[in-house]
Design an enzyme around this catalytic site. Sequence first.
Site, PDB file in Angstrom:
ATOM      1  N   SER A 185     -77.900  -5.084  82.396  1.00 57.82           N
ATOM      2  CA  SER A 185     -76.801  -4.183  82.730  1.00 57.82           C
ATOM      3  C   SER A 185     -76.542  -3.133  81.648  1.00 57.82           C
ATOM      4  O   SER A 185     -77.395  -2.307  81.365  1.00 57.82           O
ATOM      5  CB  SER A 185     -75.565  -5.023  83.018  1.00 57.82           C
ATOM      6  OG  SER A 185     -74.544  -4.227  83.535  1.00 57.82           O
ATOM      7  N   HIS A 186     -75.396  -3.242  81.016  1.00 59.49           N
ATOM      8  CA  HIS A 186     -74.952  -2.253  80.032  1.00 59.49           C
ATOM      9  C   HIS A 186     -75.338  -2.660  78.610  1.00 59.49           C
ATOM     10  O   HIS A 186     -74.937  -2.005  77.668  1.00 59.49           O
ATOM     11  CB  HIS A 186     -73.436  -2.142  80.132  1.00 59.49           C
ATOM     12  CG  HIS A 186     -72.811  -3.503  80.096  1.00 59.49           C
ATOM     13  ND1 HIS A 186     -72.802  -4.327  81.202  1.00 59.49           N
ATOM     14  CD2 HIS A 186     -72.283  -4.206  79.091  1.00 59.49           C
ATOM     15  CE1 HIS A 186     -72.264  -5.480  80.867  1.00 59.49           C
ATOM     16  NE2 HIS A 186     -71.938  -5.438  79.595  1.00 59.49           N
TER      17      HIS A 186
ATOM     18  N   ASP B 214     -73.949   2.968  83.646  1.00 59.65           N
ATOM     19  CA  ASP B 214     -74.636   2.079  82.709  1.00 59.65           C
ATOM     20  C   ASP B 214     -76.118   1.950  83.062  1.00 59.65           C
ATOM     21  O   ASP B 214     -76.602   2.609  83.999  1.00 59.65           O
ATOM     22  CB  ASP B 214     -73.944   0.710  82.639  1.00 59.65           C
ATOM     23  CG  ASP B 214     -74.180  -0.134  83.868  1.00 59.65           C
ATOM     24  OD1 ASP B 214     -74.450   0.430  84.945  1.00 59.65           O
ATOM     25  OD2 ASP B 214     -74.088  -1.381  83.772  1.00 59.65           O
TER      26      ASP B 214
ATOM     27  N   ASP C  53     -78.072  -0.107  84.653  1.00 60.68           N
ATOM     28  CA  ASP C  53     -78.529  -0.428  86.002  1.00 60.68           C
ATOM     29  C   ASP C  53     -77.692   0.251  87.086  1.00 60.68           C
ATOM     30  O   ASP C  53     -77.856  -0.043  88.268  1.00 60.68           O
ATOM     31  CB  ASP C  53     -78.564  -1.944  86.221  1.00 60.68           C
ATOM     32  CG  ASP C  53     -77.199  -2.592  86.101  1.00 60.68           C
ATOM     33  OD1 ASP C  53     -76.362  -2.090  85.328  1.00 60.68           O
ATOM     34  OD2 ASP C  53     -76.956  -3.602  86.793  1.00 60.68           O
TER      35      ASP C  53
ATOM     36  N   ASP D  97     -74.427   0.206  87.973  1.00 60.24           N
ATOM     37  CA  ASP D  97     -73.254  -0.299  88.697  1.00 60.24           C
ATOM     38  C   ASP D  97     -71.936   0.094  88.012  1.00 60.24           C
ATOM     39  O   ASP D  97     -70.925   0.269  88.677  1.00 60.24           O
ATOM     40  CB  ASP D  97     -73.344  -1.813  88.967  1.00 60.24           C
ATOM     41  CG  ASP D  97     -73.640  -2.638  87.729  1.00 60.24           C
ATOM     42  OD1 ASP D  97     -73.811  -2.055  86.643  1.00 60.24           O
ATOM     43  OD2 ASP D  97     -73.704  -3.876  87.863  1.00 60.24           O
ATOM     44  N   ARG D  98     -71.958   0.283  86.694  1.00 61.48           N
ATOM     45  CA  ARG D  98     -70.710   0.670  86.022  1.00 61.48           C
ATOM     46  C   ARG D  98     -70.545   2.187  85.987  1.00 61.48           C
ATOM     47  O   ARG D  98     -71.527   2.925  85.976  1.00 61.48           O
ATOM     48  CB  ARG D  98     -70.705   0.184  84.579  1.00 61.48           C
ATOM     49  CG  ARG D  98     -70.623  -1.310  84.447  1.00 61.48           C
ATOM     50  CD  ARG D  98     -70.479  -1.700  82.991  1.00 61.48           C
ATOM     51  NE  ARG D  98     -70.214  -3.126  82.906  1.00 61.48           N
ATOM     52  CZ  ARG D  98     -69.686  -3.719  81.846  1.00 61.48           C
ATOM     53  NH1 ARG D  98     -69.375  -3.019  80.768  1.00 61.48           N
ATOM     54  NH2 ARG D  98     -69.468  -5.012  81.848  1.00 61.48           N
TER      55      ARG D  98
ATOM     56  N   THR E  51     -63.168 -12.922  86.801  1.00 61.19           N
ATOM     57  CA  THR E  51     -64.098 -11.881  86.345  1.00 61.19           C
ATOM     58  C   THR E  51     -65.504 -12.151  86.853  1.00 61.19           C
ATOM     59  O   THR E  51     -65.991 -13.274  86.768  1.00 61.19           O
ATOM     60  CB  THR E  51     -64.095 -11.842  84.814  1.00 61.19           C
ATOM     61  OG1 THR E  51     -62.812 -11.395  84.393  1.00 61.19           O
ATOM     62  CG2 THR E  51     -65.158 -10.913  84.277  1.00 61.19           C
TER      63      THR E  51
ATOM     64  N   GLU F 140     -63.044  -3.773  88.575  1.00 58.93           N
ATOM     65  CA  GLU F 140     -62.800  -4.540  87.357  1.00 58.93           C
ATOM     66  C   GLU F 140     -62.491  -3.561  86.237  1.00 58.93           C
ATOM     67  O   GLU F 140     -63.004  -2.440  86.228  1.00 58.93           O
ATOM     68  CB  GLU F 140     -64.053  -5.298  86.947  1.00 58.93           C
ATOM     69  CG  GLU F 140     -64.550  -6.303  87.935  1.00 58.93           C
ATOM     70  CD  GLU F 140     -65.727  -7.088  87.347  1.00 58.93           C
ATOM     71  OE1 GLU F 140     -65.541  -8.264  87.054  1.00 58.93           O
ATOM     72  OE2 GLU F 140     -66.810  -6.529  87.170  1.00 58.93           O
ATOM     73  N   GLU F 141     -61.736  -4.043  85.262  1.00 52.94           N
ATOM     74  CA  GLU F 141     -61.391  -3.194  84.121  1.00 52.94           C
ATOM     75  C   GLU F 141     -62.612  -2.762  83.316  1.00 52.94           C
ATOM     76  O   GLU F 141     -62.556  -1.796  82.578  1.00 52.94           O
ATOM     77  CB  GLU F 141     -60.418  -3.924  83.195  1.00 52.94           C
ATOM     78  CG  GLU F 141     -60.795  -5.333  82.768  1.00 52.94           C
ATOM     79  CD  GLU F 141     -61.999  -5.466  81.879  1.00 52.94           C
ATOM     80  OE1 GLU F 141     -62.122  -4.660  80.951  1.00 52.94           O
ATOM     81  OE2 GLU F 141     -62.804  -6.384  82.124  1.00 52.94           O
TER      82      GLU F 141
ATOM     83  N   LYS G 201     -70.949  -3.386  92.401  1.00 53.17           N
ATOM     84  CA  LYS G 201     -70.217  -2.175  92.064  1.00 53.17           C
ATOM     85  C   LYS G 201     -71.206  -1.006  92.063  1.00 53.17           C
ATOM     86  O   LYS G 201     -72.412  -1.220  91.982  1.00 53.17           O
ATOM     87  CB  LYS G 201     -69.492  -2.328  90.737  1.00 53.17           C
ATOM     88  CG  LYS G 201     -70.329  -2.801  89.600  1.00 53.17           C
ATOM     89  CD  LYS G 201     -69.447  -3.453  88.529  1.00 53.17           C
ATOM     90  CE  LYS G 201     -70.275  -4.037  87.418  1.00 53.17           C
ATOM     91  NZ  LYS G 201     -69.822  -5.337  86.969  1.00 53.17           N
TER      92      LYS G 201
HETATM   93  C1  G1P Z   1     -68.480  -8.400  81.625  1.00 55.97           C
HETATM   94  C2  G1P Z   1     -67.238  -7.813  82.246  1.00 55.97           C
HETATM   95  C3  G1P Z   1     -67.129  -8.229  83.679  1.00 55.97           C
HETATM   96  C4  G1P Z   1     -68.386  -7.821  84.442  1.00 55.97           C
HETATM   97  C5  G1P Z   1     -69.613  -8.346  83.724  1.00 55.97           C
HETATM   98  C6  G1P Z   1     -70.876  -7.803  84.356  1.00 55.97           C
HETATM   99  O1  G1P Z   1     -68.399  -9.800  81.662  1.00 55.97           O
HETATM  100  O2  G1P Z   1     -66.083  -8.166  81.534  1.00 55.97           O
HETATM  101  O3  G1P Z   1     -66.027  -7.627  84.264  1.00 55.97           O
HETATM  102  O4  G1P Z   1     -68.361  -8.337  85.744  1.00 55.97           O
HETATM  103  O5  G1P Z   1     -69.597  -7.944  82.361  1.00 55.97           O
HETATM  104  O6  G1P Z   1     -70.930  -6.408  84.337  1.00 55.97           O
HETATM  105  P1  G1P Z   1     -67.812 -10.727  80.484  1.00 55.97           P
HETATM  106  O7  G1P Z   1     -68.666 -10.429  79.280  1.00 55.97           O
HETATM  107  O8  G1P Z   1     -66.412 -10.294  80.240  1.00 55.97           O
HETATM  108  O9  G1P Z   1     -67.944 -12.100  81.023  1.00 55.97           O
HETATM  109 ZN    ZN Z   2     -74.474  -2.880  85.037  1.00 56.63          ZN
END
Ligand code: G1P
Ligand code: ZN
Length: 539
Positions: free
Chosen positions: A112-113, A276, A278, A280-281, A343, A362-363, A375
């Site tokens: 992901s990010h 991000d 991939d 989704d963010r 979450t 989500e935040e 997302k």
């Molecule tokens: C984090 C984010 C959560 C998101 C996840 C995947 O997870 O807080 O909202 O769904 O990345 O992108 P966390 O590290 O808080 O478990």
């Molecule tokens: Zn992502």
Amino acid sequence: MIKTVKTTPYLDQKMGTAGLRKKTKEALKPNYVENFLQSIFNTIQNLNQKSFLVGGDGRYYNKVIIQKIIKIAIANQVKKLYIGQDGLVSTPAGSHIILKNKLDGGLVLTASHNPGGIDGDFGIKYSTSTGGQCQPHESAAIYEQTKTITEYKIADIPDVDLSELKTYKFENTEIEVIDPYVDYIEMIEGIFDFNKLKELLTSDFRFVFDAMNGVTGPYAQKIFEEILGAPKGSVHNAIPKEDFGGLHPDPNLIYAKHLVDLMYSDNAPDFAAANDGDGDRNMILGNHFFVSPSDCLAIITDNYKLIPAYKNGIYGVAKSAATSMAVKKVADNLKIGYYEVPTGWKYFINLMDSNRITFCGEESFGTGAAHIREKDGIWATLFWLSIVADCKKSVKDIALTHWQKYGRNYYLRNDYEGIPQEIADKLMKDLEDSLPRLTGKTFGDYTVSEAYPFIYNDPVDHTSTKNGLIVHFTDGSRIVYRLSGTGTNGATLRTYIERYVTDKLLENPEEMLHELGKISREISDVTNRTGKRKPDIIT
Ligand code: G1P
Ligand code: ZN
């Protein structure tokens, strides 16, 4: 041609909030990924009737693992793999491809990010036929397999060329290299008013999309530049790179600082979005303005009627518990359903499948809707551009108008990173035990009205515990505590702090939340336990 390889289990393959995520060097350990893939296949019946999508965000090691997936799938007699050309597919496009083609699931190779490269992270999101990540009981079943695995099967064939759109057949398995863009673009065109968006993006409106060298670059160039006519070069960092060109591809105020600096400069464009690795963010910025993800969800929901796909009504809306309460105010006003979930995007899936919600967020810079089960950063960007095109206001004025109507939930997330796991677990346990004694207690200007561990009763099929701890104050402020499920370096304590006001709408969030930040440390005792006097990261 099929080999059976003896192996021994790794005991750390439990999936977190977003699939399996590891330091790349750990994932490189012998048989590490093979064990995980075979464990997934071990939990699926009748593989010879099952088809899966495979692709990823282009990060380091993906190409090697895609070839392993092909060979392990052939050896396990999987019916068919659809593989994104050059091994690419964004997380949202992957979800759509699974749903559109009624596939049985998918493996999207992404952390992901998180940063990529040999010193970065590697990850696998395993999705099911829902188009979303597997549910907690499914990941638990896979985890059980990983703990007892003794062998995996792999086909002894040369690597498959993924650069051309071609179909291959090995043993009983078909491998089709597909275009990862067309279906997604066609779907997204069906949601928004592309004529209106084209008018905006071909006017003197100045727009930037930053793909952060992740997988959304080619999607964004096709959508914003080729179809909607934004000037060439509007998409920045557009070529997917194995190490994201050294960027940490997380679209927030810290890691997308280059974009934030641009948007707060004298030469700031009117609008910017970043995605991000991939896709989704998302992060949305205006000229000298940042839209917090919690506000993003609230404002999108309030404007649903502007979008052709939603103009006849939406079901409801959901947010993670850690996300601010801003969207609840909108849901109450619109008289639509409202849900609060743990979450992790997977918790929205049942709500979407049962037509309880249309939008969710989500935040952590995630916003999306029921068109897919992940997302969707490009969707969020197009939604915001549609709002701008319709009301012809700046991003800042759109947010201000919203706060004048609903009040503002000032919001910040404080992260304490790299805490030894035992210390973090003990902190959470002691904090949970202390919650009953907090109610009624006063800290400076704030009095606790309620404090409890968040237990989620999914309306469809499960109950989930250990989702964090929530402290409410009498003025509508809140603090939420939880441990991250995606970190790859010790434990991360996330503290989410929010304060609701109906005046003072354009103040600095750090100042508005300064006192609550101190209170959050007093309640959790984080400084005594970790030595940290302040958070490592504030977003
Ligand atoms: C984090 C984010 C959560 C998101 C996840 C995947 O997870 O807080 O909202 O769904 O990345 O992108 P966390 O590290 O808080 O478990
Ligand atoms: Zn992502």
